[in-house]
Every structure is written in C-alpha cells, then in structure tokens.
Design a protein around this motif. Structure first.
Motif, mmCIF file in Angstrom:
data_model
loop_
_atom_site.group_PDB
_atom_site.id
_atom_site.type_symbol
_atom_site.label_atom_id
_atom_site.label_comp_id
_atom_site.label_asym_id
_atom_site.label_seq_id
_atom_site.Cartn_x
_atom_site.Cartn_y
_atom_site.Cartn_z
ATOM 1 N N ALA A 168 37.760 33.676 43.271
ATOM 2 C CA ALA A 168 37.781 34.343 44.585
ATOM 3 C C ALA A 168 38.012 35.846 44.511
ATOM 4 C CB ALA A 168 38.826 33.697 45.509
ATOM 5 N N LEU A 169 37.888 36.451 43.337
ATOM 6 C CA LEU A 169 38.035 37.899 43.214
ATOM 7 C C LEU A 169 36.666 38.571 43.301
ATOM 8 C CD1 LEU A 169 40.603 38.197 40.276
ATOM 9 C CD2 LEU A 169 41.060 38.339 42.729
ATOM 10 N N SER A 170 36.668 39.831 43.696
ATOM 11 C CA SER A 170 35.422 40.601 43.693
ATOM 12 C C SER A 170 34.979 40.802 42.243
ATOM 13 C CB SER A 170 35.641 41.966 44.351
ATOM 14 O OG SER A 170 36.512 42.762 43.553
ATOM 15 N N PRO A 171 33.706 41.132 42.004
ATOM 16 C CA PRO A 171 33.218 41.254 40.623
ATOM 17 C C PRO A 171 34.043 42.171 39.733
ATOM 18 C CG PRO A 171 31.371 41.187 42.114
ATOM 19 C CD PRO A 171 32.599 41.240 42.974
ATOM 20 N N GLU A 172 34.313 43.402 40.199
ATOM 21 C CA GLU A 172 35.080 44.331 39.367
ATOM 22 C C GLU A 172 36.508 43.847 39.141
ATOM 23 O OE1 GLU A 172 33.116 45.237 41.804
ATOM 24 O OE2 GLU A 172 31.748 46.806 41.075
ATOM 25 N N ASP A 173 37.139 43.308 40.193
ATOM 26 C CA ASP A 173 38.502 42.791 40.047
ATOM 27 C C ASP A 173 38.519 41.576 39.123
ATOM 28 O OD1 ASP A 173 39.546 44.738 41.674
ATOM 29 O OD2 ASP A 173 39.681 43.466 43.462
ATOM 30 N N ALA A 174 37.481 40.745 39.205
ATOM 31 C CA ALA A 174 37.402 39.576 38.339
ATOM 32 C C ALA A 174 37.268 39.991 36.879
ATOM 33 C CB ALA A 174 36.218 38.697 38.745
ATOM 34 N N MET A 175 36.472 41.023 36.638
ATOM 35 C CA MET A 175 36.286 41.500 35.270
ATOM 36 C C MET A 175 37.587 42.097 34.730
ATOM 37 S SD MET A 175 33.220 43.902 33.849
ATOM 38 C CE MET A 175 33.069 44.276 32.106
ATOM 39 N N ARG A 176 38.299 42.825 35.572
ATOM 40 C CA ARG A 176 39.578 43.400 35.155
ATOM 41 C C ARG A 176 40.599 42.294 34.857
ATOM 42 N NH1 ARG A 176 41.200 48.278 35.438
ATOM 43 N NH2 ARG A 176 39.500 48.847 36.824
ATOM 44 N N ALA A 206 30.943 47.767 48.132
ATOM 45 C CA ALA A 206 31.632 46.640 48.760
ATOM 46 C C ALA A 206 30.625 45.661 49.328
ATOM 47 C CB ALA A 206 32.550 47.165 49.865
ATOM 48 N N GLY A 207 31.153 44.497 49.709
ATOM 49 C CA GLY A 207 30.322 43.527 50.381
ATOM 50 C C GLY A 207 29.728 42.462 49.516
ATOM 51 N N ARG A 208 29.978 42.541 48.216
ATOM 52 C CA ARG A 208 29.431 41.506 47.336
ATOM 53 C C ARG A 208 30.306 40.264 47.380
ATOM 54 N NH1 ARG A 208 28.884 44.461 41.868
ATOM 55 N NH2 ARG A 208 30.124 46.031 42.894
ATOM 56 N N ASP A 209 29.705 39.133 47.119
ATOM 57 C CA ASP A 209 30.452 37.872 47.144
ATOM 58 C C ASP A 209 31.440 37.812 45.993
ATOM 59 O OD1 ASP A 209 29.027 37.007 49.337
ATOM 60 O OD2 ASP A 209 27.469 36.058 48.095
ATOM 61 N N PRO A 210 32.562 37.078 46.175
ATOM 62 C CA PRO A 210 33.492 36.876 45.068
ATOM 63 C C PRO A 210 32.790 36.214 43.891
ATOM 64 C CG PRO A 210 34.464 36.144 47.143
ATOM 65 C CD PRO A 210 33.009 36.428 47.407
ATOM 66 N N VAL A 211 33.270 36.504 42.704
ATOM 67 C CA VAL A 211 32.667 35.964 41.498
ATOM 68 C C VAL A 211 33.242 34.592 41.195
ATOM 69 C CG1 VAL A 211 34.009 36.468 39.416
ATOM 70 C CG2 VAL A 211 31.695 37.175 39.521
ATOM 71 N N THR A 212 32.491 33.765 40.518
ATOM 72 C CA THR A 212 32.998 32.481 40.049
ATOM 73 C C THR A 212 32.544 32.259 38.629
ATOM 74 O OG1 THR A 212 32.983 30.081 40.368
ATOM 75 C CG2 THR A 212 31.029 31.273 41.071
#
Length: 205
Positions: free
Chosen positions: A83-91, A197-203
């Motif tokens: 449920a994180l955004s792409p950049e936050d998920a990568m971090r 912004a506006g991209r779907d959360p990553v899974t």
C-alpha cells in the motif's frame, strides 16, 4: 539399515537453516565457514550418507537454503511495502533488505555465494527478482527494467558487503546509504514517463 522415518527434505532444510544462522560450533572454525554436512547429520541424528537420499549433493542443499532465504526476504518485502507509493515502496524495500542482511548475516552470505546457475532456474530466487523488477518498474514506468533492478540490487549488496568487511572504518557510512538511495530513486524516477503524484500503490504480491 532402515531409513530414518523422521528424516525428510524439509526437516533437513530447516535444520540446515538453523545451523547456518547459528554459525560453526567447532572451536577455532572461522565464522564464515561453510556448513559442515557432518555437523548437519549429527544434529539430525543420522549418517551423512542419509542426507543424499533427499539432496543429491552439497550444491543442491546450498541452493535450497538460498531459495528459502529468498522466500523469507520476499515475504518481508511484501509485508513492508504493501500500500505504499512506488518511491516510498522502493525506499522501504531498501531498508527491509538492509535489515534482513544485518539480522541474518550468515544466511545472507550463503544466498550470495557463487553456485551453478542451472540448479535453480525457477523458484524463490526468481520470484524475488520478479518482485524487484515490478517494484523498480513502478518507479521508472518501464516494464522489465532489468538495468534499473541491477542498479538497485548492486547498490544494496555493495553497501552490505562494504559494511560487513569494515571498509567504512570507524566513522561508519556517514549517511551514505540514505544519500545514495535518494540519488538512485531520483535518478530512476527521472527515467520514467509517469513521474509525480497520483500513481497507484505498489504491490510485490
């Protein structure tokens, strides 16, 4: 001699995992010494030859251990990045990876030991690669962004290896991990067409 009923492929693997993470028990043995099949057989209460009924050779067992490590790492990455955004998920994935390497150093080292590539073309290791491919692709906006995953993985593993070897010295990495991670994510995001912004959360599932 009857084959011990208690012995199974999974029992051998789980015992081997425990011994790898505990480290060598023989006095004077270096901490990075490989798992001894004799010590594994002793822990299981069987002869060493009994292990080969489930694992054809040492490479096969080591690959199974490495695959289990990849499965555990992927499981943690999936839980931590959901449920994180792409950049936050990568971090977050980078920090999860680093924490895994810190908390399970012997298993991590075995996961990255050289081994014949043909032993496990599919399996948890490949699943981990595909999950990272999806993660990086969400940041760059490119499908199958192999070069991006290689850059990300090289950064993570390179940091782990340098830290473990003591190459950072008494001062430590001095914030280099965060600075490098910032630069890498910014650079990878800048190669994509869906920045912002506006991209779907990553899974990673």
């Amino acid at each position: 001699m009857p084959f011990p009923a208690k012995l199974s492929r999974d029992t051998i693997l789980q015992t081997a995992m425990t011994l790898v993470e505990e480290g060598p028990r023989t006095p004077g043995e270096p901490p990075d010494a490989p798992l001894s099949l004799r010590s594994l057989a002793d822990a299981l209460g069987v002869r060493a030859s009994s292990l080969y009924r489930h694992y054809a050779d040492r490479d096969t067992l080591d690959t199974a251990i490495a695959d289990e490590g990849s499965r555990l790492l992927l499981q943690q990455l999936q839980a931590d990045t959901r449920a994180l955004s792409p950049e936050d998920a990568m971090r977050q994935a980078a920090h999860t990876y680093l924490r895994f390497a810190h908390s399970r150093p012997r298993l991590y080292a075995l996961m990255h030991a050289p081994r014949p590539l043909a032993l496990s073309p599919e399996g948890p290791g490949k699943d981990l690669w595909r999950a990272l491919l999806n993660l990086v692709g969400q940041v760059t906006g490119r499908q199958d962004d192999t070069s991006g995953v290689v850059a990300f993985w090289c950064f993570l593993h390179g940091f782990v290896a340098l830290e473990a070897s003591g190459q950072f010295g008494a001062s430590g990495p001095a914030g280099g991990f965060e600075r490098g991670l910032d630069a890498l994510i910014t650079g990878l995001a800048g190669t994509g067409s869906n920045i912002g912004a506006g991209r779907d959360p990553v899974t990673l599932d």
